[in-house]
Design a protein around this motif. Structure first.
Motif, short mmCIF file in Angstrom:
data_model
loop_
_atom_site.label_atom_id
_atom_site.label_comp_id
_atom_site.label_asym_id
_atom_site.label_seq_id
_atom_site.Cartn_x
_atom_site.Cartn_y
_atom_site.Cartn_z
N ALA A 81 0.73 -1.30 -0.22
CA ALA A 81 0.01 -0.05 -0.09
C ALA A 81 0.66 1.36 -0.05
N HIS A 82 1.93 1.05 0.55
CA HIS A 82 2.97 2.26 0.39
C HIS A 82 3.03 2.78 -0.78
N LEU A 83 2.93 2.04 -2.06
CA LEU A 83 3.17 2.49 -3.31
C LEU A 83 2.23 3.57 -3.65
N LEU A 84 1.09 3.68 -3.06
CA LEU A 84 0.01 4.58 -3.41
C LEU A 84 0.07 5.76 -2.44
N SER A 85 1.00 5.83 -1.40
CA SER A 85 0.98 6.61 -0.65
C SER A 85 1.02 8.17 -1.02
N GLY A 86 1.91 8.06 -1.94
CA GLY A 86 2.19 9.24 -2.49
C GLY A 86 1.05 10.03 -2.96
N PHE A 87 0.10 9.25 -3.44
CA PHE A 87 -1.20 9.78 -4.02
C PHE A 87 -2.02 10.30 -3.17
N ARG A 88 -1.75 10.02 -1.77
CA ARG A 88 -2.67 10.32 -0.82
C ARG A 88 -1.97 11.75 -0.02
N SER A 89 -0.88 12.04 -0.34
CA SER A 89 -0.11 13.10 0.16
C SER A 89 0.42 14.04 -0.75
N ASN A 90 -0.59 14.97 -1.15
CA ASN A 90 -0.35 16.10 -2.04
C ASN A 90 0.39 15.59 -3.22
N PRO A 91 -0.20 14.75 -4.28
CA PRO A 91 0.67 14.36 -5.33
C PRO A 91 0.98 15.29 -6.29
N ALA A 92 0.28 16.54 -6.50
CA ALA A 92 0.68 17.55 -7.35
C ALA A 92 2.03 17.92 -7.51
N PRO A 93 2.61 18.42 -6.48
CA PRO A 93 4.36 18.41 -6.56
C PRO A 93 5.04 17.37 -7.15
N LEU A 94 4.51 16.17 -6.81
CA LEU A 94 5.59 14.93 -7.36
C LEU A 94 5.26 14.78 -8.90
N ILE A 95 3.89 14.91 -9.34
CA ILE A 95 3.70 14.99 -10.52
C ILE A 95 4.08 16.11 -11.31
N THR A 96 4.32 17.11 -10.90
CA THR A 96 5.25 18.42 -11.43
C THR A 96 6.61 18.12 -11.62
N ILE A 97 7.28 17.31 -10.65
CA ILE A 97 8.64 16.55 -10.92
C ILE A 97 8.55 15.66 -12.06
N GLY A 98 7.49 14.83 -12.05
CA GLY A 98 7.56 14.00 -13.20
C GLY A 98 7.44 14.59 -14.68
N GLY A 99 6.44 15.61 -14.51
CA GLY A 99 6.26 16.34 -15.84
C GLY A 99 7.61 17.03 -16.33
N ILE A 100 8.59 17.57 -15.39
CA ILE A 100 9.79 18.36 -15.91
C ILE A 100 10.67 17.19 -16.28
N TYR A 101 10.61 16.24 -15.49
CA TYR A 101 11.69 15.17 -16.08
C TYR A 101 11.27 14.75 -17.39
N LEU A 102 10.16 14.53 -17.75
CA LEU A 102 9.50 13.95 -19.13
C LEU A 102 9.76 14.93 -20.12
N ILE A 103 9.81 16.42 -19.68
CA ILE A 103 10.04 17.39 -20.96
C ILE A 103 11.68 17.09 -21.09
N GLY A 104 12.14 17.08 -19.86
CA GLY A 104 13.81 16.96 -20.08
C GLY A 104 14.07 15.68 -20.96
N GLN A 105 13.57 14.63 -20.89
CA GLN A 105 13.67 13.55 -21.49
C GLN A 105 13.36 13.57 -22.87
N ILE A 106 12.18 14.29 -23.23
CA ILE A 106 11.96 14.60 -24.64
C ILE A 106 12.78 15.47 -25.39
N LEU A 107 13.37 16.63 -24.71
CA LEU A 107 14.39 17.45 -25.24
C LEU A 107 15.40 16.84 -25.47
N ILE A 108 16.19 15.97 -24.40
CA ILE A 108 17.35 15.15 -24.78
C ILE A 108 17.31 14.33 -25.97
N LEU A 109 15.97 13.74 -26.23
CA LEU A 109 16.09 12.70 -27.31
C LEU A 109 15.86 13.44 -28.52
#
Length: 240
Positions: A81-109
């Protein structure tokens, strides 16, 4: 926020301490990591979008595992259940990090394709067949493109390494968390170099017996992220 500079030998100690966390409840660790891989494989079945979705959500899953590491360290239990703990604890900032990382990967590609040239782009994107002369040419281009891609990928990885942990444990905003993460990795670059070299060696060893060693190595790597965070950002040393 204090960012400690640790001894180079801590690169090895993070792995040792991470293995200690794994050894407490190895079966649960294996189930947690298997569940995460199952989620990744399931999303990968969605053409194109699946990979993007998993990249966006990766910091959320990582944050959950890190919360599990903290619970384990404090004498509580690690649970799937800890896998989903991040979704219960203000996930927006974490998804923001994922979005920035995704954009970075696309630019590097994009840079990788640009450096590689038209032949390499056709080979990778369309499966285009090339003759012997073109193959010699594309080999050099691929080497150059790979070096450029690696050079750009390392700073991006440094920026996201500790960012999810800083968000969930310290309440740091996403961009500031990425800045602190990059600075922390840079300040402890020697320890991280030792850490990376040891992980490469351990990965090679783990794959020899039909990859069975990965059932130990993957959870240990996750746990070592937590122990390195503790070592660098907490006042006390990493958990023994």
């Amino acid at each position: 926020m204090e960012v400690r500079q640790v001894d180079a030998k801590q690169g090895w100690q993070w792995i040792v301490t991470g293995f200690g966390l794994f050894r407490r409840i190895p079966l649960v660790w294996i189930i947690v990591c298997f569940t995460l891989m199952l989620i990744a494989f399931t999303l990968a079945l969605i053409p194109m979008a699946g990979q993007f979705i998993f990249t966006l959500l990766s910091p959320v899953f990582l944050a959950g595992i890190m919360m599990g590491c903290k619970a384990l360290e404090q004498g509580e239990g690690l649970e799937v259940a800890h896998l989903l703990s991040g979704f219960r604890s203000n996930p927006a900032p974490l998804i923001t990090i994922g979005g920035i990382y995704l954009i970075g990967q696309i630019l590097i590609l994009g840079v990788f394709m640009l450096v590689g040239g038209d032949v390499l782009m056709g080979l990778l994107m369309e499966g285009k067949r090339v003759d012997e002369n073109e193959l010699k040419s594309v080999s050099g281009d691929m080497l150059s493109a790979s070096l450029v891609g690696l050079t750009l990928s390392i700073p991006l990885l440094m920026a996201v390494w500790f960012a999810p942990l800083l968000v969930i444990f310290k309440g740091v905003p996403p961009l500031e968390a990425m800045r602190l993460s990059f600075f922390a990795c840079l300040k402890n670059i020697i320890a991280f170099q030792i850490y990376a070299v040891i992980l490469v060696v351990l990965t090679i060893i783990a794959t020899i017996p039909y990859g069975l060693g990965l059932f130990v190595l993957i959870p240990t790597v996750f746990a070592s992220i937590y122990t390195s965070y503790k070592d660098i950002f907490e006042s006390s040393a990493a958990t023994a």
